[in-house]
Design an enzyme around this catalytic site. Structure first.
Site, PDB file in Angstrom:
ATOM      1  N   SER A  55       0.816  -1.252   0.030  1.00 30.23           N
ATOM      2  CA  SER A  55      -0.176  -0.087  -0.030  1.00 30.23           C
ATOM      3  C   SER A  55       0.749   1.267  -0.126  1.00 30.23           C
ATOM      4  O   SER A  55       2.098   1.194   0.420  1.00 30.23           O
ATOM      5  CB  SER A  55      -0.954  -0.043   1.310  1.00 30.23           C
ATOM      6  OG  SER A  55      -1.382   1.187   1.297  1.00 30.23           O
ATOM      7  N   TYR A 109      -3.367  -0.923  10.226  1.00 32.08           N
ATOM      8  CA  TYR A 109      -3.143  -1.463   8.970  1.00 32.08           C
ATOM      9  C   TYR A 109      -1.979  -1.048   8.116  1.00 32.08           C
ATOM     10  O   TYR A 109      -1.486  -2.087   7.715  1.00 32.08           O
ATOM     11  CB  TYR A 109      -4.582  -0.799   8.099  1.00 32.08           C
ATOM     12  CG  TYR A 109      -4.358  -1.016   6.589  1.00 32.08           C
ATOM     13  CD1 TYR A 109      -4.788  -2.337   6.045  1.00 32.08           C
ATOM     14  CD2 TYR A 109      -4.285  -0.290   5.737  1.00 32.08           C
ATOM     15  CE1 TYR A 109      -4.547  -2.635   4.775  1.00 32.08           C
ATOM     16  CE2 TYR A 109      -4.217  -0.465   4.510  1.00 32.08           C
ATOM     17  CZ  TYR A 109      -4.354  -1.901   3.799  1.00 32.08           C
ATOM     18  OH  TYR A 109      -4.313  -2.072   2.666  1.00 32.08           O
TER      19      TYR A 109
END
Length: 270
Positions: A137, A150
């Protein structure tokens, strides 16, 4: 450029994985598209059949929490393992329940590592030169407030990937990461809902209304709601490719932002 590949994709029941699987199949690659949830398997098979791609896309269930599913996956033949499956927990790191943090690490880090270890060890024994791709990400390279749980799992994947690139190079096994920006697939939006199942105004210092406003303000920006088509098209190119960059941040404006952030980190003060 890439020769014809067989690609195993985890988390192909929806989002990036599903659409990139279809795109790669249309480009001539063979795909083993796996879904974590059994109810996603039959609809995806039906969609693949309707697209006329049944000869190139095989749809299977692969629940990474099920050791028998992993054992079965290790019997499949493929050239590229794309660790795309994942989930996310948001909310303030200083208040989030630790069991929720632990679960996020189990799903995003430990289970993909379990599958990857099994695959690459088989490849090394067989002398096979394959490739492993991790969906990381933009958050694997910086840490915004209230997304720390996360993105810390993605930081961990970045570290594992960088180590494996060095460790497996002598065996001809390649490693890559893909680092999407905040594309509008529903993934980030659903993640932003997660803290409201535990955040309690009577208990927590962080107030529900304040956290919701912060999320809503971000998703209202152009950077928080980008069209995923660009990312899917890049994934279709990157995943089966024989050559390429180790880290692949998309779009370019996010890559530039992350580079600037990392430079400024050296001057960050308390």
């Amino acid at each position: 450029m890439s020769t014809k590949k067989t690609v195993l994709i985890t988390g192909a029941g929806s989002g990036f994985g599903k659409h990139a699987a279809i795109g790669m199949a249309k480009n001539g690659h063979n795909i083993i598209a796996t879904a974590h949830v059994s109810s996603q398997v039959t609809p995806l098979r039906e969609e693949v059949e309707a697209l006329g791609l049944s000869n190139q896309i095989t749809v299977q269930r692969l629940d990474l929490t099920d050791p028998y599913d992993i054992k079965q996956a290790l019997t499949w033949e493929f050239d590229v393992l794309w660790n795309n499956a994942g989930m996310g927990e948001a909310g303030p790191v200083w208040e989030i329940p630790i069991d929720i943090v632990r679960k996020n690490y189990e799903v995003n880090v430990f289970l993909p590592l379990t599958l990857t270890q099994g695959v690459v060890q088989q490849w090394v024994r067989a002398g096979k030169k394959g490739k492993v791709v991790f969906t990381s990400s933009m958050g694997g390279l910086f840490t915004p407030a209230n997304w720390g749980t996360y993105v810390s799992t993605k930081h961990a994947l970045e570290a594992f990937a960088e180590a494996m690139q060095q460790e497996l190079a002598p065996y001809g096994i390649k490693i890559q990461t893909i680092n999407p920006g905040a594309y509008y697939t529903g993934y980030n939006e659903t993640m932003a809902d997660n803290p409201f199942r535990w955040l309690d105004d009577k208990v927590n210092f962080t107030k529900r209304a304040d956290l919701r406003k912060g999320f809503d303000d971000f998703f209202a920006t152009p950077e928080g709601k980008m069209d995923p088509t660009e990312m899917i098209n890049r994934m279709v190119e990157i995943v089966p490719a024989d050559e390429g960059k180790f880290r692949n941040v998309v779009p370019k404006v996010i890559e530039d932002m992350l580079k600037d952030h990392q430079l400024k980190a050296w001057e960050n003060t308390i």
